[in-house]
Scaffold this active site. Structure first.
Site, PDB file in Angstrom:
ATOM      1  N   ASN A 179      41.938  48.542  34.245  1.00 46.93           N
ATOM      2  CA  ASN A 179      42.079  48.074  35.240  1.00 46.93           C
ATOM      3  C   ASN A 179      43.059  48.993  36.725  1.00 46.93           C
ATOM      4  OD1 ASN A 179      45.007  48.224  34.966  1.00 46.93           O
ATOM      5  ND2 ASN A 179      45.554  46.049  34.501  1.00 46.93           N
ATOM      6  N   ASP A 226      40.348  44.417  32.825  1.00 49.20           N
ATOM      7  CA  ASP A 226      41.760  43.659  31.899  1.00 49.20           C
ATOM      8  C   ASP A 226      41.438  44.215  30.295  1.00 49.20           C
ATOM      9  OD1 ASP A 226      43.548  43.094  31.307  1.00 49.20           O
ATOM     10  OD2 ASP A 226      44.896  43.279  33.345  1.00 49.20           O
ATOM     11  N   PHE A 237      45.464  53.175  24.994  1.00 52.29           N
ATOM     12  CA  PHE A 237      46.759  53.709  26.113  1.00 52.29           C
ATOM     13  C   PHE A 237      46.928  52.711  26.963  1.00 52.29           C
ATOM     14  CE2 PHE A 237      44.391  57.332  24.141  1.00 52.29           C
ATOM     15  CZ  PHE A 237      44.887  58.138  23.690  1.00 52.29           C
ATOM     16  N   SER A 244      56.143  54.471  20.737  1.00 52.98           N
ATOM     17  CA  SER A 244      57.478  55.704  21.358  1.00 52.98           C
ATOM     18  C   SER A 244      58.504  55.644  20.810  1.00 52.98           C
ATOM     19  CB  SER A 244      58.042  54.854  23.124  1.00 52.98           C
ATOM     20  OG  SER A 244      58.520  55.507  23.328  1.00 52.98           O
ATOM     21  N   TYR A 261      60.651  47.530  26.889  1.00 55.84           N
ATOM     22  CA  TYR A 261      59.461  47.781  27.262  1.00 55.84           C
ATOM     23  C   TYR A 261      59.241  48.628  25.197  1.00 55.84           C
ATOM     24  CZ  TYR A 261      57.094  52.389  26.864  1.00 55.84           C
ATOM     25  OH  TYR A 261      56.155  53.814  26.341  1.00 55.84           O
ATOM     26  N   LYS A 294      57.090  47.416  22.155  1.00 51.96           N
ATOM     27  CA  LYS A 294      56.123  49.116  21.453  1.00 51.96           C
ATOM     28  C   LYS A 294      56.190  47.813  19.667  1.00 51.96           C
ATOM     29  CE  LYS A 294      53.799  51.383  24.376  1.00 51.96           C
ATOM     30  NZ  LYS A 294      52.881  51.843  24.292  1.00 51.96           N
ATOM     31  N   ASN A 343      58.786  62.859  24.472  1.00 53.67           N
ATOM     32  CA  ASN A 343      58.647  63.124  25.616  1.00 53.67           C
ATOM     33  C   ASN A 343      57.688  63.814  26.619  1.00 53.67           C
ATOM     34  OD1 ASN A 343      61.241  61.997  25.398  1.00 53.67           O
ATOM     35  ND2 ASN A 343      62.186  61.955  27.705  1.00 53.67           N
ATOM     36  N   ASN A 401      60.998  59.655  35.658  1.00 57.65           N
ATOM     37  CA  ASN A 401      61.080  60.410  33.944  1.00 57.65           C
ATOM     38  C   ASN A 401      61.354  61.794  35.298  1.00 57.65           C
ATOM     39  OD1 ASN A 401      58.221  58.376  33.422  1.00 57.65           O
ATOM     40  ND2 ASN A 401      59.977  59.685  32.109  1.00 57.65           N
ATOM     41  N   ARG A 433      66.416  66.141  25.269  1.00 55.01           N
ATOM     42  CA  ARG A 433      65.487  65.406  24.968  1.00 55.01           C
ATOM     43  C   ARG A 433      64.353  66.187  23.976  1.00 55.01           C
ATOM     44  NH1 ARG A 433      68.149  61.976  25.638  1.00 55.01           N
ATOM     45  NH2 ARG A 433      67.923  60.323  26.281  1.00 55.01           N
ATOM     46  N   ASP A 460      70.708  55.280  28.471  1.00 55.55           N
ATOM     47  CA  ASP A 460      70.163  56.708  28.391  1.00 55.55           C
ATOM     48  C   ASP A 460      71.059  56.827  26.798  1.00 55.55           C
ATOM     49  OD1 ASP A 460      68.053  56.988  30.036  1.00 55.55           O
ATOM     50  OD2 ASP A 460      69.370  58.180  31.383  1.00 55.55           O
TER      51      ASP A 460
HETATM   52  P1  NAD Z   1      49.400  55.662  32.382  1.00 55.14           P
HETATM   53  O1  NAD Z   1      50.449  54.503  32.590  1.00 55.14           O
HETATM   54  O2  NAD Z   1      49.545  56.881  33.451  1.00 55.14           O
HETATM   55  O3  NAD Z   1      48.386  55.217  31.599  1.00 55.14           O
HETATM   56  C1  NAD Z   1      48.401  53.357  30.933  1.00 55.14           C
HETATM   57  C2  NAD Z   1      46.746  53.246  31.844  1.00 55.14           C
HETATM   58  O4  NAD Z   1      46.520  51.836  31.323  1.00 55.14           O
HETATM   59  C3  NAD Z   1      46.549  53.242  32.919  1.00 55.14           C
HETATM   60  O5  NAD Z   1      45.178  54.058  33.632  1.00 55.14           O
HETATM   61  C4  NAD Z   1      47.156  51.790  33.714  1.00 55.14           C
HETATM   62  O6  NAD Z   1      46.083  51.250  34.895  1.00 55.14           O
HETATM   63  C5  NAD Z   1      46.028  50.939  32.334  1.00 55.14           C
HETATM   64  N1  NAD Z   1      45.954  49.569  32.296  1.00 55.14           N
HETATM   65  C6  NAD Z   1      47.739  49.371  32.401  1.00 55.14           C
HETATM   66  N2  NAD Z   1      47.342  48.093  32.115  1.00 55.14           N
HETATM   67  C7  NAD Z   1      46.006  47.106  31.900  1.00 55.14           C
HETATM   68  C8  NAD Z   1      45.457  46.432  31.598  1.00 55.14           C
HETATM   69  N3  NAD Z   1      46.346  45.097  30.769  1.00 55.14           N
HETATM   70  N4  NAD Z   1      44.049  46.752  31.053  1.00 55.14           N
HETATM   71  C9  NAD Z   1      43.437  47.803  31.429  1.00 55.14           C
HETATM   72  N5  NAD Z   1      43.990  49.107  31.564  1.00 55.14           N
HETATM   73  C10 NAD Z   1      45.603  49.084  31.959  1.00 55.14           C
HETATM   74  O7  NAD Z   1      50.375  56.073  31.423  1.00 55.14           O
HETATM   75  P2  NAD Z   1      50.508  56.551  30.423  1.00 55.14           P
HETATM   76  O8  NAD Z   1      51.600  58.123  30.119  1.00 55.14           O
HETATM   77  O9  NAD Z   1      49.403  57.726  30.564  1.00 55.14           O
HETATM   78  O10 NAD Z   1      51.115  56.146  28.779  1.00 55.14           O
HETATM   79  C11 NAD Z   1      49.976  56.104  27.724  1.00 55.14           C
HETATM   80  C12 NAD Z   1      50.709  54.956  26.864  1.00 55.14           C
HETATM   81  O11 NAD Z   1      51.472  55.842  25.933  1.00 55.14           O
HETATM   82  C13 NAD Z   1      51.685  54.251  27.311  1.00 55.14           C
HETATM   83  O12 NAD Z   1      50.729  52.627  26.391  1.00 55.14           O
HETATM   84  C14 NAD Z   1      52.598  53.719  27.270  1.00 55.14           C
HETATM   85  O13 NAD Z   1      53.343  53.000  27.033  1.00 55.14           O
HETATM   86  C15 NAD Z   1      52.522  55.192  26.518  1.00 55.14           C
HETATM   87  N6  NAD Z   1      53.547  56.257  26.061  1.00 55.14           N
HETATM   88  C16 NAD Z   1      54.439  56.469  27.104  1.00 55.14           C
HETATM   89  C17 NAD Z   1      54.819  57.882  27.191  1.00 55.14           C
HETATM   90  C18 NAD Z   1      55.518  58.921  28.225  1.00 55.14           C
HETATM   91  O14 NAD Z   1      56.214  59.272  28.526  1.00 55.14           O
HETATM   92  N7  NAD Z   1      54.360  59.371  29.569  1.00 55.14           N
HETATM   93  C19 NAD Z   1      56.116  57.863  26.509  1.00 55.14           C
HETATM   94  C20 NAD Z   1      56.047  57.192  24.880  1.00 55.14           C
HETATM   95  C21 NAD Z   1      54.241  56.224  25.089  1.00 55.14           C
HETATM   96  C1  WQD Z   2      64.730  62.727  30.534  1.00 53.66           C
HETATM   97  C2  WQD Z   2      65.923  63.778  30.174  1.00 53.66           C
HETATM   98  C3  WQD Z   2      67.685  61.378  31.828  1.00 53.66           C
HETATM   99  C4  WQD Z   2      65.932  61.849  35.466  1.00 53.66           C
HETATM  100  C5  WQD Z   2      61.799  57.680  29.228  1.00 53.66           C
HETATM  101  C6  WQD Z   2      61.654  55.834  28.669  1.00 53.66           C
HETATM  102  C7  WQD Z   2      60.871  56.577  27.019  1.00 53.66           C
HETATM  103  C8  WQD Z   2      59.546  56.964  26.958  1.00 53.66           C
HETATM  104  C9  WQD Z   2      59.697  58.715  27.880  1.00 53.66           C
HETATM  105  C10 WQD Z   2      57.257  56.150  26.936  1.00 53.66           C
HETATM  106  C11 WQD Z   2      67.219  62.114  30.456  1.00 53.66           C
HETATM  107  C12 WQD Z   2      67.566  62.747  32.231  1.00 53.66           C
HETATM  108  C13 WQD Z   2      65.962  61.443  33.977  1.00 53.66           C
HETATM  109  C14 WQD Z   2      66.378  61.939  35.986  1.00 53.66           C
HETATM  110  C15 WQD Z   2      68.094  63.101  34.595  1.00 53.66           C
HETATM  111  N1  WQD Z   2      58.489  56.836  27.957  1.00 53.66           N
HETATM  112  N2  WQD Z   2      67.368  63.035  33.599  1.00 53.66           N
HETATM  113  N3  WQD Z   2      67.831  62.126  36.424  1.00 53.66           N
HETATM  114  O1  WQD Z   2      64.424  58.543  29.423  1.00 53.66           O
HETATM  115  O2  WQD Z   2      64.298  60.267  27.407  1.00 53.66           O
HETATM  116  O3  WQD Z   2      61.994  58.315  28.272  1.00 53.66           O
HETATM  117  O4  WQD Z   2      60.456  58.649  29.034  1.00 53.66           O
HETATM  118  O5  WQD Z   2      57.547  55.274  25.967  1.00 53.66           O
HETATM  119  O6  WQD Z   2      60.209  55.590  26.563  1.00 53.66           O
HETATM  120  O7  WQD Z   2      62.794  55.698  28.175  1.00 53.66           O
HETATM  121  O8  WQD Z   2      62.903  60.198  29.666  1.00 53.66           O
HETATM  122  O9  WQD Z   2      62.224  61.760  31.538  1.00 53.66           O
HETATM  123  O10 WQD Z   2      63.360  59.579  32.124  1.00 53.66           O
HETATM  124  O11 WQD Z   2      64.363  61.166  31.181  1.00 53.66           O
HETATM  125  O12 WQD Z   2      68.790  63.502  34.659  1.00 53.66           O
HETATM  126  O13 WQD Z   2      66.194  61.868  37.639  1.00 53.66           O
HETATM  127  O14 WQD Z   2      66.574  63.278  31.657  1.00 53.66           O
HETATM  128  O15 WQD Z   2      69.012  60.627  32.215  1.00 53.66           O
HETATM  129  O16 WQD Z   2      68.470  62.872  29.620  1.00 53.66           O
HETATM  130  P1  WQD Z   2      63.571  59.453  28.724  1.00 53.66           P
HETATM  131  P2  WQD Z   2      63.147  60.485  31.529  1.00 53.66           P
END
Ligand code: NAD
Ligand code: WQD
Length: 349
Positions: free
Chosen positions: A35, A61, A83, A127, A151, A155, A187, A207, A239, A307
């Protein structure tokens, strides 16, 4: 040549777009539903540029039942990589209903549409946040789950729903059982080596890696290191960083596993996708400076609420059962992040 067609929800996002590249490069047909709430359609044009192949895009969506039914009717989908979802921990504390609606209800609607279309192979983006705090800093899949923010709980709930869905097959003796891989990412960082696709956060990044690279390029003035008094080797948080390309290769391996003997009778199984080693915030800054030749201006700031000091993956199960392990080193992750940042200082805008 693989003729299978994969529906990629959230395919225009950071990880989803890299998954599209990997799927197309592996010979799959790709259909994307997104979306665009956190992405741009330009990303998908770049996916096509990288691979020289085209994909089918539906701007919709996942909570839109009619749109999903239409996609399953129009396209010969064989499996889904899911995703789509919202992912900011802080925002999830402020808008829990939005997160539960998008991530949990959205997955329910998707699973119903899949069930109706008899498409029962699913790879889900979970995650490492589902684990919460634990006795050991190296997480294995059988550790107790206990997410500490909304969040993470979305999951966890989706994992529970999918486990129930799969377990129901054994009660009713389903002819075509669900085959589900729950992939628990640590991460993800980095970008495609072409520099054409990468992470493009809205506004100020939450992040670490996008923050560091925006400081290095001069878009942001200074990084705050959140705490230097943790019980870790240098006092900063540790991490398990994993290259996004390694991560999406794990998805293709999971998809292959779902079609293999191992999942012949169905099942729902969780796998850690991490590199299996931890780096501190100071390790990241130092390596970033070495790889890019830039200085990362930083200051020590108070700890960020919620954290944990340290955690990283035990990735053995994914190696044993999916034949996958992370290949790329921290240097590669940083070099590719920097390449993307330099080529796209304003992201996709
Ligand atoms: P992102 O936000 O870049 O990608 C998510 C995509 O989903 C986006 O393009 C968004 O527009 C789309 N979207 C959201 N809600 C929607 C809906 N209701 N219908 C259709 N599209 C929708 O995020 P990402 O980093 O690519 O993460 C992808 C998946 O991986 C997510 O589910 C996220 O929770 C999970 N994840 C991400 C991380 C991370 O650190 N990036 C870590 C662990 C898990
Ligand atoms: C990494 C380290 C911070 C920013 C998050 C989500 C997790 C997952 C991945 C989706 C930590 C430190 C960060 C900054 C810093 N997402 N930091 N200064 O918190 O491990 O995980 O993203 O599932 O759910 O919680 O990742 O990149 O935010 O942090 O010092 O400006 O960097 O304290 O130790 P995190 P992060």
């Amino acid at each position: 040549m693989n003729e299978r067609t994969i529906l990629v929800t959230g395919g225009a996002g950071y990880i989803g777009s890299h998954a599209c590249v990997e799927l197309l490069a592996s010979g799959y047909q790709v259909v994307v539903i997104d979306n665009l709430c956190n992405s741009k359609v330009e990303t998908l044009h770049r996916v096509e540029r990288i691979t020289g192949k085209s994909l089918q895009f539906y701007e919709a969506d996942i909570r839109d039942k009619k749109a999903l039914a239409e996609i399953f009717t129009q396209e010969s989908i064989t499996a889904v990589m899911h995703f789509a979802g919202l992912k900011a921990v802080g925002e999830s504390c402020e808008q829990p209903l939005n997160y539960y609606h998008n991530n949990v209800y959205g997955t329910l609607v998707l699973a119903e549409a899949m069930s109706e279309a008899n498409v029962k192979q699913l790879v889900f983006s979970s995650s490492a946040t589902v684990y919460g705090e634990s006795a050991s800093v190296q997480y294995s899949e059988d550790f107790p789950l206990g997410p500490i923010n909304p969040y993470g709980r979305t999951k966890f709930m989706v994992e529970e729903i999918l486990r129930d869905l799969s377990a129901a097959d054994t009660i009713i003796g389903a002819q075509s059982p669900w085959k589900i891989a729950l992939l628990r990412y640590f991460n993800p960082i980095g970008a495609h080596e072409s520099g054409l696709i990468g992470e493009d956060p809205n506004g100020i990044p939450n992040n670490l890696m996008p923050y560091v690279s925006q400081v290095a390029i001069g878009k942001l003035a200074q990084l705050s290191v959140f705490g230097d008094d943790y019980p870790t080797r240098d006092g900063t948080g540790i991490r398990d960083y994993i290259h996004v390309v390694d991560l999406v290769k794990g998805h293709v391996k999971a998809l292959e596993a779902l079609q293999s003997e191992k999942f012949k009778s169905g099942g729902c199984k969780a796998y850690n996708l991490g590199a299996g080693r931890g780096y501190s915030v100071l390790d990241i800054i130092k390596t970033f400076e070495t790889v890019t030749g830039r200085t990362v201006n930083y200051k020590i700031a108070p700890r960020r609420a919620g954290d944990l000091a340290e955690y990283f993956a035990n990735p053995e199960l994914a190696y044993k059962e999916l034949g996958w392990k992370a290949e790329k080193r921290l240097d590669d992750m940083i070099a590719d992040t920097w390449n993307w940042q330099c080529k796209n200082p304003e992201g996709y805008a």
